[in-house]
Design an enzyme around this catalytic site. Sequence first.
Site, PDB file in Angstrom:
ATOM      1  N   ARG A  71       9.318  -5.991  17.978  1.00  0.00           N
ATOM      2  CA  ARG A  71       9.184  -5.375  19.308  1.00  0.00           C
ATOM      3  C   ARG A  71      10.500  -5.355  20.075  1.00  0.00           C
ATOM      4  O   ARG A  71      10.715  -4.498  20.940  1.00  0.00           O
ATOM      5  CB  ARG A  71       8.054  -6.051  20.082  1.00  0.00           C
ATOM      6  CG  ARG A  71       6.679  -5.659  19.556  1.00  0.00           C
ATOM      7  CD  ARG A  71       5.574  -6.496  20.161  1.00  0.00           C
ATOM      8  NE  ARG A  71       5.603  -7.868  19.692  1.00  0.00           N
ATOM      9  CZ  ARG A  71       4.915  -8.309  18.641  1.00  0.00           C
ATOM     10  NH1 ARG A  71       4.127  -7.493  17.983  1.00  0.00           N
ATOM     11  NH2 ARG A  71       5.008  -9.556  18.253  1.00  0.00           N
ATOM     12  N   GLU A 108       5.690 -20.365  17.528  1.00  0.00           N
ATOM     13  CA  GLU A 108       4.436 -20.889  18.062  1.00  0.00           C
ATOM     14  C   GLU A 108       3.388 -20.923  16.959  1.00  0.00           C
ATOM     15  O   GLU A 108       2.500 -21.764  16.954  1.00  0.00           O
ATOM     16  CB  GLU A 108       3.957 -19.998  19.222  1.00  0.00           C
ATOM     17  CG  GLU A 108       2.831 -20.610  20.024  1.00  0.00           C
ATOM     18  CD  GLU A 108       2.276 -19.659  21.094  1.00  0.00           C
ATOM     19  OE1 GLU A 108       2.717 -18.509  21.184  1.00  0.00           O
ATOM     20  OE2 GLU A 108       1.372 -20.099  21.809  1.00  0.00           O
TER      21      GLU A 108
END
Length: 183
Positions: A71, A108
């Site tokens: 992105r 994460e």
Amino acid sequence: MTFEPAAHATPSASDELKRLLTEIPDFPKPGILFRDVAPVFADGPAFKVIVDELVARFAGRFDAVAGVEARGFVLAAAAAYATGTGLLVVRKAGKLPGEVIAESYDLEYGTATLELEPNQLAPGARVLVLDDILATGGTLSAAARLIERAGYAVAGIGVLFELAELDGREQLAGYDTQVLLAE
Ligand SMILES: O=P(O)(O)OC[C@H]1O[C@H](OP(=O)(O)OP(=O)(O)O)[C@H](O)[C@@H]1O
Ligand SMILES: Nc1ncnc2[nH]cnc12
């Protein structure tokens, strides 16, 4: 007399992110609340406002833009085009040909390696690093290390949204890190 903003006033970048960022529970793994920026990219006026705001935060202070797969590519390409600067792509491992430098990091939701083709810009070029989300900071700190190992200077780090509870900024100490919306 009270001031009423004009009905057609352009919304701010943070307003647009608040309106359009979407939360997807349990993606890509159970327990992760995924922040999806696809609706921001899909809205033309919102996309323009956020790219213009990212660029404005670093105006005159960068010679090229680097985008982190995937992105970050979208933001960096738009910012590079808008400012007439060059673009570096920081890619996931195994995608780039020839000589590459690599940095591994924790995410994460896993671990990963980023790579960069060196020798694309003049030594000392000031590179603005862009991505969509700052979570643990692993991705952007690895990208910043790659920029420096390639002989460039990190002009700053720009992101749309920061998951502040993950303290990703601790990994980015020393860099001018600008986020358009934090939570
Ligand atoms: O601050 P961090 O904990 O490192 O996480 C942030 C990164 O995670 C997401 O990318 P992801 O690795 O999911 O890759 P993708 O954009 O290719 O889907 C996001 O686009 C950032 O690049
Ligand atoms: N919660 C999250 N949403 C979107 N991208 C992420 N990257 C790391 N954590 C993320």
